[in-house]
Design an enzyme around this catalytic site. Structure first.
Site, PDB file in Angstrom:
ATOM      1  N   LYS A 191      11.690  42.079 -22.507  1.00 58.10           N
ATOM      2  CA  LYS A 191      11.739  40.802 -21.794  1.00 58.10           C
ATOM      3  C   LYS A 191      13.188  40.537 -21.372  1.00 58.10           C
ATOM      4  O   LYS A 191      14.082  41.297 -21.729  1.00 58.10           O
ATOM      5  CB  LYS A 191      11.221  39.678 -22.684  1.00 58.10           C
TER       6      LYS A 191
HETATM    7  C1  LIG Z   1       5.458  41.271 -24.864  1.00 60.64           C
HETATM    8  C2  LIG Z   1       4.249  40.476 -24.781  1.00 60.64           C
HETATM    9  C3  LIG Z   1       3.651  39.923 -25.924  1.00 60.64           C
HETATM   10  C4  LIG Z   1       4.106  40.246 -27.322  1.00 60.64           C
HETATM   11  O1  LIG Z   1       5.418  39.835 -27.591  1.00 60.64           O
HETATM   12  P1  LIG Z   1       6.109  40.293 -28.969  1.00 60.64           P
HETATM   13  O2  LIG Z   1       7.340  39.423 -29.048  1.00 60.64           O
HETATM   14  O3  LIG Z   1       6.440  41.743 -28.832  1.00 60.64           O
HETATM   15  O4  LIG Z   1       5.172  40.026 -30.074  1.00 60.64           O
HETATM   16  C5  LIG Z   1       2.551  39.101 -25.767  1.00 60.64           C
HETATM   17  N1  LIG Z   1       2.048  38.846 -24.543  1.00 60.64           N
HETATM   18  C6  LIG Z   1       2.579  39.373 -23.419  1.00 60.64           C
HETATM   19  C7  LIG Z   1       1.990  39.022 -22.094  1.00 60.64           C
HETATM   20  C8  LIG Z   1       3.691  40.216 -23.501  1.00 60.64           C
HETATM   21  O5  LIG Z   1       4.187  40.750 -22.392  1.00 60.64           O
END
Ligand SMILES: *Cc1c(COP(=O)(O)O)cnc(C)c1O
Length: 387
Positions: A191
């Site tokens: 992210k």
């Molecule tokens: C990355 C992601 C998650 C999970 O996030 P984490 O912090 O790795 O648990 C959940 N939903 C979406 C749409 C994502 O892209």
């Protein structure tokens, strides 16, 4: 096939001396988990998105799980969501013992199609869990109105959407400012803003924020920070069944530096995304992403859609042969072995668009220090790959 010396990766976190110094500060402070750095990160994050409350947790998966638990989602319930998402979105519904009900997406935004939600509502529906996929805001206006009419709470999976904006009542505002009941963010390195791993819940509902704080630390009635500051001996109690979903102070200290970089991160990604849009315009077989007029994405991912007869895997391999890493677009939970029949449900509208998007989109390299020269190499590799 010769492997080019310089592989262009698909993503790179933007971290530097500031983050390293911040981690050092937390380590040497004598308080390394869920302490003053976490509290400061929560305050600063809340201010940045315009939310009354922000609660830090260990991941977005943890945040989504707590959101559903706090809303009372339990065994036998249903939650309306998308299959076309990272698998964690659907998994958290099942953590609660509930059943995900998958709704198809809008092919242009890769987000839930609000028009299909009504048909998914049953007597068992407890919540709607929407996603701002790849940073692109979903049609929250339509969704929130629809859910309100059905008296259903809405949770936003904003894992990818820190820094994305939506036009709301005529103003551009950040995702995370409360319009639904809860928004959940991820700080995984894929992210924009990263703490290694980490997550955040924002809400305007005080009682929900209170629940998150209990649930993230074993359901403990008195947090460590309060006991530490008290002149009296305090014995904690455990009124509810909780989890260990704490964020560490080391991560939070890094997160504060990352948050300060967020505007620059978004600006740089928008610049590069615009440039992709210009360079790829008119390329046969390739459809570039576009923002609806009410959405400004942070371009967490820049995903292009291939048209038949092009094949996703072939195009990706050809690009890799030219030294350019890509990723398939978004997966579909219902196609995975851990989603056997009976563990989920869909409506009569089916999931054709979700599956087609999963099969035909690819994510191109996009990161802050991607040079224009390297971006041109990506474009050239894609042109060759689809020829
Ligand atoms: C990355 C992601 C998650 C999970 O996030 P984490 O912090 O790795 O648990 C959940 N939903 C979406 C749409 C994502 O892209």
């Amino acid at each position: 096939m010769t492997i080019p010396a310089q592989l262009i990766p698909v993503a790179r976190p933007w971290m530097g001396e500031e983050e390293a110094t911040a981690a050092r500060r937390a380590i040497l402070s004598g308080w390394v988990t869920q302490g003053p750095e976490v509290a400061a990160f929560e305050r600063e994050f809340a201010a940045a998105v315009g939310a009354p409350y922000a609660c830090a947790v260990s991941s977005c998966t943890a945040a989504l799980h707590l959101a559903l638990v706090a809303l009372g989602v339990k065994a036998g319930d249903e939650v309306i969501t998308v299959s076309h998402s990272f698998i964690a979105t659907a998994n958290v519904v099942r953590y609660c013992g509930a059943t995900p009900v998958f709704v198809d997406i809008d092919a242009d935004t890769l987000n839930i199609d609000p028009q299909l939600i009504q048909a998914a509502i049953s007597a068992k529906t407890k919540a709607v869990l929407c996603v701002h996929q790849l940073g692109m805001p979903c049609d929250l206006r339509a969704l929130v109105d629809l859910a309100a009419a059905a008296n259903l709470p809405v949770v936003e999976d904003a894992a990818c959407a820190a820094g994305s904006e939506i036009r709301w009542d005529g103003h551009w505002e950040p995702i995370g400012k409360p319009r639904s009941d809860i928004a959940c963010f991820s700080f995984h390195p894929r992210k924009l803003l990263s703490t290694g791993d980490g997550g955040m819940l924002t809400t305007a509902r005080r009682e929900l924020d209170h629940q998150f704080r209990l649930l993230r630390q074993h359901g403990m009635s008195v947090p460590d920070t309060v006991r530490h500051a008290s002149a009296q001996v305090i014995t904690e109690s455990y009124p509810i069944l909780g989890f260990n979903y704490r964020l560490t102070d080391i991560q939070a200290a890094i997160g504060r530096e990352q948050l300060a970089r967020l505007p620059a991160m978004v600006a740089r990604r928008r610049e590069l995304a615009d440039r992709y849009g210009q360079r790829l315009r008119g390329l046969r077989g390739v459809i570039t992403p576009r923002e609806p007029e009410w959405a400004r994405t942070n371009w967490q991912s820049y995903a292009v859609r291939l048209q038949p007869p092009l094949d996703q895997g072939t195009v990706m391999q050809r690009m890799l042969d030219h030294g350019v890493a890509t990723r398939r677009g978004v997966m579909n939970a219902h196609r995975e072995a851990c989603y056997p029949p009976g563990s989920w449900r869909m409506t009569d509208a089916g999931l054709a668009k979700s599956e087609e998007a999963g099969d035909m989109t690819i994510v191109l390299p996009l990161y802050h220090d991607l040079t224009e020269q390297d971006q041109d190499r990506v474009v050239a590799a894609l042109e060759l790959a689809v020829r």
